[in-house]
Design an enzyme around this catalytic site. Structure first.
Site, PDB file in Angstrom:
ATOM      1  N   SER A 173      -5.667   5.288  -4.217  1.00 21.68           N
ATOM      2  CA  SER A 173      -5.545   6.694  -4.597  1.00 21.68           C
ATOM      3  C   SER A 173      -5.405   6.871  -6.101  1.00 21.68           C
ATOM      4  O   SER A 173      -4.612   6.172  -6.751  1.00 21.68           O
ATOM      5  CB  SER A 173      -4.330   7.320  -3.897  1.00 21.68           C
ATOM      6  OG  SER A 173      -4.129   8.650  -4.353  1.00 21.68           O
ATOM      7  N   ASP A 229      -0.156   5.024   0.962  1.00 21.43           N
ATOM      8  CA  ASP A 229      -0.378   6.006   2.026  1.00 21.43           C
ATOM      9  C   ASP A 229      -0.276   5.349   3.401  1.00 21.43           C
ATOM     10  O   ASP A 229      -1.036   4.439   3.719  1.00 21.43           O
ATOM     11  CB  ASP A 229      -1.752   6.660   1.868  1.00 21.43           C
ATOM     12  CG  ASP A 229      -1.924   7.323   0.512  1.00 21.43           C
ATOM     13  OD1 ASP A 229      -1.018   8.062   0.111  1.00 21.43           O
ATOM     14  OD2 ASP A 229      -2.955   7.083  -0.148  1.00 21.43           O
ATOM     15  N   ARG A 233     -12.187   6.322  -2.969  1.00 27.26           N
ATOM     16  CA  ARG A 233     -12.775   7.563  -2.462  1.00 27.26           C
ATOM     17  C   ARG A 233     -14.297   7.498  -2.349  1.00 27.26           C
ATOM     18  O   ARG A 233     -14.870   7.800  -1.294  1.00 27.26           O
ATOM     19  CB  ARG A 233     -12.358   8.719  -3.377  1.00 27.26           C
ATOM     20  CG  ARG A 233     -12.519  10.092  -2.777  1.00 27.26           C
ATOM     21  CD  ARG A 233     -12.163  11.152  -3.808  1.00 27.26           C
ATOM     22  NE  ARG A 233     -10.870  10.872  -4.422  1.00 27.26           N
ATOM     23  CZ  ARG A 233     -10.535  11.250  -5.652  1.00 27.26           C
ATOM     24  NH1 ARG A 233     -11.414  11.888  -6.412  1.00 27.26           N
ATOM     25  NH2 ARG A 233      -9.341  10.984  -6.132  1.00 27.26           N
ATOM     26  N   ASP A 258       0.863  -1.179   0.000  1.00 22.58           N
ATOM     27  CA  ASP A 258       0.000   0.000   0.000  1.00 22.58           C
ATOM     28  C   ASP A 258       0.901   1.231   0.000  1.00 22.58           C
ATOM     29  O   ASP A 258       2.087   1.150   0.353  1.00 22.58           O
ATOM     30  CB  ASP A 258      -0.894  -0.023   1.239  1.00 22.58           C
ATOM     31  CG  ASP A 258      -1.808   1.187   1.335  1.00 22.58           C
ATOM     32  OD1 ASP A 258      -2.345   1.611   0.295  1.00 22.58           O
ATOM     33  OD2 ASP A 258      -1.950   1.728   2.442  1.00 22.58           O
ATOM     34  N   ASP A 296      -1.556  -0.576   6.135  1.00 22.64           N
ATOM     35  CA  ASP A 296      -1.763   0.079   7.427  1.00 22.64           C
ATOM     36  C   ASP A 296      -3.238   0.229   7.759  1.00 22.64           C
ATOM     37  O   ASP A 296      -3.575   0.724   8.829  1.00 22.64           O
ATOM     38  CB  ASP A 296      -1.098   1.466   7.433  1.00 22.64           C
ATOM     39  CG  ASP A 296      -1.830   2.471   6.558  1.00 22.64           C
ATOM     40  OD1 ASP A 296      -2.266   2.082   5.435  1.00 22.64           O
ATOM     41  OD2 ASP A 296      -1.967   3.638   6.969  1.00 22.64           O
ATOM     42  N   ASN A 314      -4.123   9.505  -7.129  1.00 20.78           N
ATOM     43  CA  ASN A 314      -2.938  10.358  -7.195  1.00 20.78           C
ATOM     44  C   ASN A 314      -1.644   9.573  -6.982  1.00 20.78           C
ATOM     45  O   ASN A 314      -0.576  10.153  -6.827  1.00 20.78           O
ATOM     46  CB  ASN A 314      -3.026  11.449  -6.127  1.00 20.78           C
ATOM     47  CG  ASN A 314      -4.299  12.269  -6.250  1.00 20.78           C
ATOM     48  OD1 ASN A 314      -4.585  12.824  -7.298  1.00 20.78           O
ATOM     49  ND2 ASN A 314      -5.071  12.333  -5.181  1.00 20.78           N
ATOM     50  N   GLY A 327      -8.121   3.309   3.393  1.00 19.20           N
ATOM     51  CA  GLY A 327      -7.810   2.217   2.479  1.00 19.20           C
ATOM     52  C   GLY A 327      -8.838   1.976   1.395  1.00 19.20           C
ATOM     53  O   GLY A 327      -8.579   1.234   0.451  1.00 19.20           O
TER      54      GLY A 327
END
Length: 245
Positions: A140, A18, A65, A16, A198, A142, A62
């Site tokens: 994401s 972020d 969006r 992952d 996480d 991004n 996780g």
């Protein structure tokens, strides 16, 4: 040579982004909080119940969006129209709220910058030196820009992010499909892959996909929750894994 501290059967690592590789999880949480608190206050007035850290961990962290918007709103008994994917950030729709969150996130990243965890960068080097394949798996949209911002695009052999998931029609975490797609792109079976996450939703995805090893990365004091959701081991920093037998 330093070893990556994984079972010998593991041939690939699925990370992952972020909160595992980069310090952007806290920025995501702040953007979600600002967006939801503004929405809730406008809807319910000054007596609204603010978006909490527990809300972030349980309903948003996780997930893609739009899924995060839907899941949190459902926890408050709120249902909104979907709206088109490019709905304006001022619209009270699922996609409108999600796009407002992304607008806030990008502004925070532009202002504060992006950093990678030094221990994660070191561990990535250890994994690659050991001959293991690597992929980044992030909800994401991004992801690619963030990897470029910290100059680590070349440290991954495959990338499954929000853009790729949308193109392929892959459901997001807690479904295992994005991790399974990464394993497929690397040419490895799930049992030969380790998942590094996480988020509780990421642990659920790792367990559902029957991956060979699931590592929970605890940055915020939720070690027990990560274990309860399927982590085989929990560390506060990936560098802790180095040299384990």
């Amino acid at each position: 040579m330093t070893t990556p501290g994984l079972p010998q059967s593991i041939r690939a690592c699925l990370f992952d982004l972020d909160g595992v590789i980069t310090r952007t999880a806290v920025v995501h949480a702040a953007a979600w909080r600002e967006m939801f608190d503004d929405f809730l206050e406008r809807r319910e007035g000054s007596a609204f119940r603010p978006f909490s850290d527990e809300d972030y961990d349980r309903y948003v962290d996780g997930r893609p969006r739009a899924d995060g918007v839907r899941t949190f709103l459902a926890s408050r008994g709120i249902e909104l129209p979907e709206g088109p994917p490019d709905d304006g950030p001022g619209e009270e729709t699922v996609n409108g709220l999600g796009n407002r969150k992304n607008e806030l996130l990008l502004a925070k990243i532009h202002k504060e910058g992006v950093e990678a965890y030094p221990g994660s960068l070191r561990y990535l080097g250890t994994v690659r030196d050991a001959g293991l394949k690597t992929a980044v798996v992030s909800s994401s949209a991004n992801c690619r820009d963030i990897l470029a911002a910290v100059h680590i695009e070349n440290m991954f052999d495959a990338r499954i992010d929000g853009v790729v998931a949308r193109e392929r029609g892959l459901p997001g975490k807690p479904a295992p499909d994005t991790f399974l797609a990464a394993a497929h792109d690397l040419g490895e079976a799930p049992a030969a892959c380790a998942v590094f996450e996480d988020a509780q939703a990421g642990m659920d995805a790792g367990r559902a996909g029957r991956f060979g090893y699931v590592v929970g990365v605890d940055r915020v004091g939720q070690a027990e929750a990560l274990r309860a959701h399927g982590a085989d081991t929990v560390v506060e920093d990936l560098a802790e894994l180095e040299g384990r037998s």
